[in-house]
Design an enzyme around this catalytic site. Structure first.
Site, PDB file in Angstrom:
ATOM      1  N   CYS A 173      -1.815   9.097   3.881  1.00  0.00           N
ATOM      2  CA  CYS A 173      -1.817   8.748   2.459  1.00  0.00           C
ATOM      3  C   CYS A 173      -3.156   9.102   1.844  1.00  0.00           C
ATOM      4  O   CYS A 173      -3.269   9.310   0.649  1.00  0.00           O
ATOM      5  CB  CYS A 173      -1.452   7.287   2.249  1.00  0.00           C
TER       6      CYS A 173
ATOM      7  N   GLU B 107       0.858  -1.194   0.000  1.00  0.00           N
ATOM      8  CA  GLU B 107       0.000   0.000   0.000  1.00  0.00           C
ATOM      9  C   GLU B 107       0.885   1.232   0.000  1.00  0.00           C
ATOM     10  O   GLU B 107       1.724   1.394   0.881  1.00  0.00           O
ATOM     11  CB  GLU B 107      -0.916  -0.017   1.223  1.00  0.00           C
TER      12      GLU B 107
END
Ligand SMILES: Cc1cc2nc3c(=O)[nH]c(=O)nc-3n(C[C@H](O)[C@H](O)[C@H](O)COP(=O)(O)OP(=O)(O)OC[C@H]3O[C@@H](n4cnc5c(N)ncnc54)[C@H](O)[C@@H]3O)c2cc1C
Length: 1023
Positions: A818, A784
């Site tokens: 993020c 990720e």
């Protein structure tokens, strides 16, 4: 600041029993209803044509009601007939709405007659709004108040506009109240001569009366920091109080949503205890009977008034019921409101009696349109021998006019609550009134919309309450009453039986509660006492020290060492790998339920340590209170959620039922892996990746970030306390480029779970793709990475919500998520106004050390990050316009970066394309929605995205076309919740895995299918 502590009335038990009062209530009720019936139906329910039909349909069809109110909500922002017509059609032609065929045809054909469905509708809705609001024209306001005074009705005036997003708006709101007071003062003498409703047996009460909403006086109210809110609001309120005192005006504090309740009560008591205001102006506040704790609050206020002089209590039921229920549900808190209407009504009666019994200390105002509630007050007063002009009734402007006339006729005192202001900020108020008028449970809809009988309308609410249901009812997944929260025991209900999915989210800490705030303050203090310790590696559940130690520094004070982490080398990495491989053989064979149980126990330990872990995050990662608390809550969720999923997956699944053969799928562990975690969610992501891997039967080597190793070490200690066997979870702190790189390439590693930057993620992906001779498994990579996330703000977006959501998404945790917003695309039509409010809102954010409650923007994670982001900002000046840059504390020991907004950012600039991971927002203008989507999708990343719009077709378009892993409509784009919003992206944002989703565990498992022939010489067991 403390809420009243007792749970029972402290001053006097209400000794008026329902049974004694019923005959009196009936007598008064019938008298009022007869007068009401003689006066005819109130205008809202009786107007002919479209208007009354709309209200009637709204009462009949909940979908129509939703769509109609959404349309009403957006209408004031629409500037052309064509736009109004488009919205009307899109809302009402929704297939879920049960429209009459005739209206459906009329609406479809309305293209050619957009003036009718455009400007005509706007006039209709403006007319509807005018029923409840006085507008903005000063002459009109004076004329309406004069008319009311002429009818013997007193007034209280409120300025519409509750949501302020910046301090300049809050200043403006205060100034408008000043202006209002001065305006009204010119007529005060005339009005006091006209109206009798301000005359009481004990002398006159002030004619000038204003109602103030505290939320409009400060844009930065933060649950964790009521003290600053009280200070700032008081500073804006004092000049108003001074002026009110000079003018002999009355100031009422309205009561808003529950999060502001304790703050409002405390502020009221504090400011009116100040010597300057202890004698005046006349003051009061509202108490909401739908709140479970209202009886304690009322007793507390009565007691306070005994010592500080008379105040007026306006008793109301409360206008935010739907919101409170939904908000509590989303937070997994118990609703603060009663959930049965009859309970609220009964409580209103209980509190009415309490007020009447204490008229020596407080003046009572009963704000209700419900004839039963009114009749109860009158009967109660009669029973106690109280003159009915010793208290007043209050009703809302535009509501229940026949009931008002009846009360005036009966020589009661009546005050109307009169909102003034523009239509746009008044929409929230209008929607509340429409909800109230069309609520199936509401008195007005029952009396005037459904023509309910007097018997029904005057029923004793206490008779309608089922005691068992009243006690037990709450949303099924509300796990903790806020006051019941305990830290010392695992949640028994979280434990699932085999095959039964049992999961509830950990509720966030409610920092409006003083004990919660005190606990975290104490935990920060305690954490500070233990700083500077050495945290060794943990291999085979044993501490392993190293020759080198790396200090971890507080981003808000680089002189403060949080702790030292051991620095592993290749030797320790190999030892950890050997330990994990050997432990995995046994661990992988332990039944899934037992592994799940251990993980649930870890969840309960994290719950126990919630405050201490939050404190550590605040100090080591620079997270503010709410962000740190949310991170710990998410870590707890991961434990409980993955445990529940594993229990399910642990059950063998028949793939297809066929006679004579059994076909069963089992999931088995992949083997041994390395977990490489980032610093920005230092506990949640680390716990999530680790817990998913180990509950699946794998053994792991955990490599926390170099920036937050102490939180990582603390987590592994808790894994050991939870009983995970030696070698299953090993802690390997040290230089990532050395130890993590070594293990990623190691042939004996079976999987890698990584969350972090694109740069490192791609290297891992590549390295893992290489297969050594003799390597047992293909390496699985769960990867990720970052994002360059975008929000589109459409031309008709709710600006209040869009500004707040964009600020939170862009600057929460200093933009170091993020999922953070870094590209904002605003439709041209709204651009200038939106940017002006966005910047004003950003400029109001509080910047400082994360440990100070109420801080929104803290320091960035490290000196290196600070220097990198400052360089990008400097270079950004060459690409776009720096429209705003905030200021930060002048502290060279801290790693602050001033939050910055660039506007007119070109599509191909670095600012628009590259991930910054800091408090920097790039804003671009789009000509239309199509272009906005194109701009949004022109990114190599696909993580989160958002869209603020009130055009249904544009929302559909966003849902269909915006390229991202998580799309949020009309809300902020950060803060994914486990199970609710499985989180993760694709393209250069990641491999499409969804942390916190049911499928996530598959990444750490391998499916095996076992087929067994069950036929023995033609005999088969039953299928
Ligand atoms: C002068 C005045 C000032 C006001 N100021 C405020 C204020 O400061 N703050 C504020 O919040 N409101 C305020 N209100 C609005 C007020 O709360 C509503 O008008 C009032 O609740 C309507 O109650 P009612 O007795 O007229 O009608 P009813 O129809 O008897 O009661 C409706 C009320 O019952 C409650 N209710 C509805 N469904 C349920 C349920 N399922 N379970 C439990 N309770 C339920 C809700 O409170 C709802 O508003 C004010 C009203 C007036 C008249």
């Amino acid at each position: 600041m403390n809420a009243p502590s007792a749970t029972l009335p402290r001053i006097s038990e209400v000794h008026l029993r329902d049974a004694d009062l019923e005959p009196g209530i009936r007598k008064w009720g019938i008298e009022i209803l007869q007068k009401v019936d003689a006066a005819g139906t109130p205008s809202l329910f009786s107007k002919k044509g479209l208007y009354s039909s709309l209200m009637e349909w709204a009462m009949q069809d909940p979908n129509f009601k939703t769509q109609l109110f959404r349309f009403v909500d957006v209408l004031p922002t629409l500037n052309s007939s064509a736009e109004i017509s488009r919205h009307l059609k899109e809302y009402l032609l929704d297939p879920r709405v049960n429209l009459s065929p005739a209206l459906r045809v009329a609406l479809k054909a309305a293209g050619g007659a957009s003036w009718l469905f455009g400007a005509g509708i706007k006039a209709q809705v403006t007319g509807m709004a005018r029923q409840f609001m006085l507008g903005n024209d000063e002459e009109e306001i004076i004329a309406t108040l004069s008319k009311l005074s002429g009818q013997n009705i007193a007034f209280t005036v409120d300025i519409l506009g509750e949501a302020v997003v910046s301090e300049s708006e809050a200043d403006d709101y205060g100034a408008r109240y000043h202006h209002l007071l001065n305006l009204l003062a010119r007529q005060a003498d005339r009005w006091s001569r006209l109206s009798k409703s301000n005359a009481t047996p004990r002398g006159p009460v002030p004619t000038l009366n204003i109602s103030v909403k505290l939320s409009a006086l400060y844009s930065q109210i933060h649950p964790a920091d009521p003290e600053t809110a009280i200070e700032v609001i008081s500073s804006r309120l004092r000049p108003l109080l001074r002026r009110a005192k000079e003018l002999n005006a009355f100031i009422n504090l309205d009561m808003e949503s529950y999060v502001l309740k304790d703050l409002t009560l405390e502020l009221f008591k504090r400011i009116f205890s100040e010597p300057e205001f202890s004698e005046g102006p006349a003051r009061g506040l509202a108490i909401q009977a739908y709140l479970r704790d209202s009886v304690c609050d009322l007793n507390d206020l009565i007691e306070w008034a005994r010592n500080h002089g008379k105040i007026t209590i306006r008793l109301i039921k409360g206008a935010y019921w739907d919101y409170e229920v939904v908000f509590a549900h989303q937070k997994n808190w118990r609703e603060p409101v009663f959930v049965h209407k009859a309970e609220t009504d009964a409580n209103f009666e209980k509190l009415s009696a309490l007020l009447l019994e204490n008229l020596d200390s407080v003046d009572a105002a009963f704000g209700t349109h419900n004839v039963r509630s009114i009749a109860h007050v009158l009967a109660c007063a009669e029973h106690l021998g109280i003159n009915r002009r010793d208290f007043e009734f209050q009703m809302l402007y535009g509501m229940a006019d026949p009931i008002k006339s009846a009360l005036i006729e009966m020589d009661c005192r009546l005050r109307e609550y009169c909102p003034v202001g523009e239509l746009l900020p008044g929409m929230a108020y209008l929607v509340r009134r429409l909800l109230e008028n069309t609520s199936n449970e509401g008195f007005l809809a029952n009396k005037f919309g459904r023509d309910a009988s007097a018997e029904e309308l005057l029923r004793n609410p206490a008779d309608l309450i089922d005691p068992r249901e009243a006690r037990s009812h709450s949303f099924t997944n509300s796990v903790l009453a806020r006051s019941d929260a305990t830290r010392d025991a695992p949640h028994p209900h979280r434990r699932g039986e085999a095959g039964c999915f049992a999961f509830t989210n950990e509720p966030p800490t409610d920092f409006t509660r003083a004990p919660e705030r005190e606990e975290l303050s104490a935990a920060i203090k305690k954490a500070r006492e233990n700083l500077g310790q050495r945290h060794p590696l943990i291999i085979n559940n044993k501490a392993v020290t190293t020759s080198e130690w790396l200090p971890s520094l507080n981003p808000a004070n680089q002189n403060e060492v949080i702790g030292y982490s051991a620095q592993a080398g290749i030797e320790e990495s190999n030892a950890a790998l050997a330990a994990a491989r050997s432990a995995q053989q046994k661990w992988g064979r332990i039944p899934a339920n037992e592994r799940a149980e251990k993980l649930e126990y870890l969840g309960s330990l994290l719950h126990r340590e919630k405050a201490s872990l939050s404190a550590l995050e605040i100090l080591e990662a620079g997270k503010n209170w709410a962000e740190a608390d949310a991170d710990v809550a998410e870590a707890i969720d991961f434990c409980n959620f993955y445990a529940a999923v594993m229990r399910e997956l642990g059950e063998p699944q028949t793939t297809q039922a066929v006679a004579g053969e059994s076909n069963v799928q089992h999931w088995v562990a992949r083997g041994t892996g390395i977990i490489i975690a980032p610093w920005n969610f230092p506990l949640a992501i680390l716990t999530g990746m680790t817990s998913a891997a180990v509950v699946a039967g794998n053994a792991v080597i955990v490599k926390p970030s170099d920036q937050t190793p102490i939180i990582g070490a603390r987590l592994i200690e808790l894994f050991i306390e939870a009983g995970f066997p030696a070698g299953v979870v090993n802690l390997l702190t040290g230089p990532g480029s050395k130890v993590a790189a070594h293990l990623v390439s190691h042939p004996q590693i079976d999987f890698i779970a990584f969350t972090g930057s694109k740069e490192v993620g791609l290297k891992i992906w590549e390295a893992a793709g290489h297969t050594d001779a003799g390597q047992a498994n293909l390496k699985k990579v769960v990867c990720e990475m970052g994002g360059k996330n975008c929000i589109i703000v459409d031309h008709d977006a709710d600006m209040d919500e869009a500004v707040a959501g964009c600020i939170m998404s862009a600057f929460g945790y200093q933009g170091q998520k993020c999922s953070a917003l870094s590209r904002l695309i605003v439709l041209e039509e709204n651009y200038d106004k939106f940017i002006e409010r966005l910047i004003a809102s950003a400029a109001s954010m509080r910047v400082g050390p994360a440990e100070v409650p109420g801080t929104i923007i803290g320091p960035v994670i490290s000196r290196a990050a600070q220097e990198r982001i400052m360089r990008i900002i400097k270079e950004g000046n060459a690409e776009a316009t720096m429209a705003w840059q905030g200021s930060v504390p002048d502290d060279e020991n801290a790693c602050y970066v001033p939050p910055t907004i660039f506007t007119e950012v070109p599509e191909h600039s670095r600012l628009f394309r590259e991930e910054i991971f800091g408090p920097v927002l790039a804003v671009t203008r789009a000509k239309n929605f199509e272009q906005a989507i194109e701009l949004a999708n022109s990114s190599e990343f696909a993580l989160t995205a958002g869209c603020y719009s009130r055009t249904p077709s544009n929302i559909d378009r966003a849902k269909a076309d915006m390229v991202c892993g998580n799309l949020y409509i009309n809300r902020s784009i950060t803060g994914a919740v486990v199970q609710r919003q499985p989180f993760g992206g694709y393209k250069m944002s990641g491999g499409g895995t969804k942390a916190g989703g049911r499928e996530y565990l598959h990444n750490f498992l391998v499916p095996r299918v076992i087929t067994e022939n069950c036929l023995r010489r033609g005999f088969a067991p039953e299928v």
